[in-house]
Design a protein around this motif. Structure first.
Motif, PDB file in Angstrom:
ATOM      1  N   TRP A 194      -6.019   6.972   5.823  1.00 15.35           N
ATOM      2  CA  TRP A 194      -4.738   6.581   6.406  1.00 15.35           C
ATOM      3  C   TRP A 194      -4.929   5.920   7.760  1.00 15.35           C
ATOM      4  CZ3 TRP A 194      -0.212   6.882   3.771  1.00 15.35           C
ATOM      5  CH2 TRP A 194      -0.199   7.678   2.621  1.00 15.35           C
ATOM      6  N   GLU A 215       4.349   2.772  10.678  1.00 15.50           N
ATOM      7  CA  GLU A 215       4.077   2.891   9.243  1.00 15.50           C
ATOM      8  C   GLU A 215       2.600   3.195   9.040  1.00 15.50           C
ATOM      9  OE1 GLU A 215       7.645  -0.167   7.882  1.00 15.50           O
ATOM     10  OE2 GLU A 215       5.551  -0.804   7.742  1.00 15.50           O
ATOM     11  N   ARG A 216       2.343   4.288   8.345  1.00 16.50           N
ATOM     12  CA  ARG A 216       0.979   4.735   8.086  1.00 16.50           C
ATOM     13  C   ARG A 216       0.599   4.347   6.656  1.00 16.50           C
ATOM     14  NH1 ARG A 216      -2.584   6.201  11.679  1.00 16.50           N
ATOM     15  NH2 ARG A 216      -3.343   7.911  10.396  1.00 16.50           N
ATOM     16  N   TYR A 217      -0.480   3.600   6.505  1.00 16.50           N
ATOM     17  CA  TYR A 217      -0.883   3.077   5.200  1.00 16.50           C
ATOM     18  C   TYR A 217      -2.177   3.735   4.716  1.00 16.50           C
ATOM     19  CZ  TYR A 217       2.571  -0.603   5.871  1.00 16.50           C
ATOM     20  OH  TYR A 217       3.742  -1.288   6.062  1.00 16.50           O
ATOM     21  N   SER A 225       6.098   7.084   7.053  1.00 14.87           N
ATOM     22  CA  SER A 225       6.543   6.591   8.357  1.00 14.87           C
ATOM     23  C   SER A 225       6.592   7.721   9.373  1.00 14.87           C
ATOM     24  CB  SER A 225       7.932   5.947   8.232  1.00 14.87           C
ATOM     25  OG  SER A 225       7.896   4.844   7.350  1.00 14.87           O
ATOM     26  N   GLN A 272       0.830  -1.199   0.000  1.00 12.08           N
ATOM     27  CA  GLN A 272       0.000   0.000   0.000  1.00 12.08           C
ATOM     28  C   GLN A 272       0.870   1.257   0.000  1.00 12.08           C
ATOM     29  OE1 GLN A 272      -2.105  -1.541   3.625  1.00 12.08           O
ATOM     30  NE2 GLN A 272      -3.901  -0.673   2.602  1.00 12.08           N
ATOM     31  N   ARG A 273       0.285   2.366  -0.380  1.00  8.60           N
ATOM     32  CA  ARG A 273       0.966   3.653  -0.202  1.00  8.60           C
ATOM     33  C   ARG A 273       1.182   3.878   1.291  1.00  8.60           C
ATOM     34  NH1 ARG A 273      -2.988   3.907  -3.833  1.00  8.60           N
ATOM     35  NH2 ARG A 273      -2.333   4.253  -5.983  1.00  8.60           N
ATOM     36  N   SER A 274       2.312   4.489   1.621  1.00 12.96           N
ATOM     37  CA  SER A 274       2.616   4.618   3.043  1.00 12.96           C
ATOM     38  C   SER A 274       3.591   5.757   3.293  1.00 12.96           C
ATOM     39  CB  SER A 274       3.222   3.313   3.586  1.00 12.96           C
ATOM     40  OG  SER A 274       4.483   3.054   3.002  1.00 12.96           O
ATOM     41  N   THR A 302      -2.592   3.298  10.901  1.00  9.96           N
ATOM     42  CA  THR A 302      -1.326   2.718  11.320  1.00  9.96           C
ATOM     43  C   THR A 302      -1.307   1.230  11.040  1.00  9.96           C
ATOM     44  OG1 THR A 302      -1.013   4.377  13.064  1.00  9.96           O
ATOM     45  CG2 THR A 302       0.204   2.315  13.292  1.00  9.96           C
TER      46      THR A 302
END
Length: 250
Positions: free
Chosen positions: A239, A231-233, A218, A214-216, A241
């Protein structure tokens, strides 16, 4: 007191997901970081219109912002790549290609790891390694010492950065706490042979090229030596965590 760093990379504006861009600004702002770090490939093809988009986005992210170049931030096939490859980047993003940012409790150095004559793999020069020793090695006692560049220093094989040995030697000598990079579009957190530094590779925050994940971005917290990477997805509901990695004081 904890130091909080938002680590964003590989925006690739010009080939981006629009909802992810808008949501990223809100999500990073909500974290209230002490520093926002952008580790390169902010544009897709280093076009003026893309740099305009990047400038607008950086102005919306919580400052101060430390940004460095990536391989996509140099013109691909043009005389400008030969004659003045960093002109657009320096005009729109930062005139200093190896920027230094200092905030209370944190000293951060960015390195320009993309020379005009290499296609994708990076380079760290002897002079840049000296800067790591001088700037970060000379940081006030107790400061978090942060190094940012586009190319992951621990990459091996054909992805190995030129100057890797001298860079890692300087990192160790300067007692760097965090080394932030991008390039791969795949988030990664690790240490090498010692407890420090912590190497953090951020995924792509907004690009369409997600490479199986996924797009992420930190979110990194350093508090009395403990490092926590969240890591935030980006998913259908926005969005959130995902993985959380904790390193005890080293």
């Amino acid at each position: 007191m904890a130091v909080l760093v938002a680590h964003v990379s590989d925006l690739h504006l010009g080939a981006h997901h629009e909802d992810a861009v808008d949501g990223l600004v809100v999500d990073v702002a909500a974290a209230r970081p002490d520093l926002t770090v952008v580790t390169g490939d902010s544009t897709m093809r280093a076009r003026t219109a893309e740099f305009e988009q990047v400038r607008e986005l950086l102005d919306r992210l919580p400052g101060p912002v430390l940004a460095v170049t990536g391989n996509h931030d140099l013109p691909l096939f043009s005389t400008q790549r030969v004659l003045d490859p960093y002109a657009r980047y320096q005009s729109w993003i930062d005139a200093d290609l190896d920027p230094v940012v200092r905030v209370p409790g944190l000293t951060a150095l960015g390195l320009q790891s993309m020379p005009r004559w290499r296609w994708k793999n990076g380079l760290v020069t002897a002079g840049q390694a000296t800067s790591v020793a001088d700037v970060l090695g000379g940081a006030p006692e107790g400061d978090v010492r942060l190094l940012a560049l586009h190319h992951p220093p621990l990459a091996t094989g054909t992805a190995r950065i030129v100057g890797r040995r001298r860079l890692l030697g300087a990192v160790r000598a300067a007692r760097v706490d965090l080394v932030l990079a991008g390039h791969t579009h795949v988030p990664d957190v690790r240490i090498a042979q010692q407890s420090r530094p912590v190497f953090v590779v951020a995924g792509t925050a907004t690009s369409r090229r997600v490479r199986g994940t996924q797009r992420s971005w930190s979110l990194i917290s350093v508090d009395r030596g403990e490092v926590v990477v969240r890591e935030r997805y980006f998913g259908p509901s926005g969005w959130h965590t995902g993985r959380v990695v904790t390193f005890p004081p080293g």
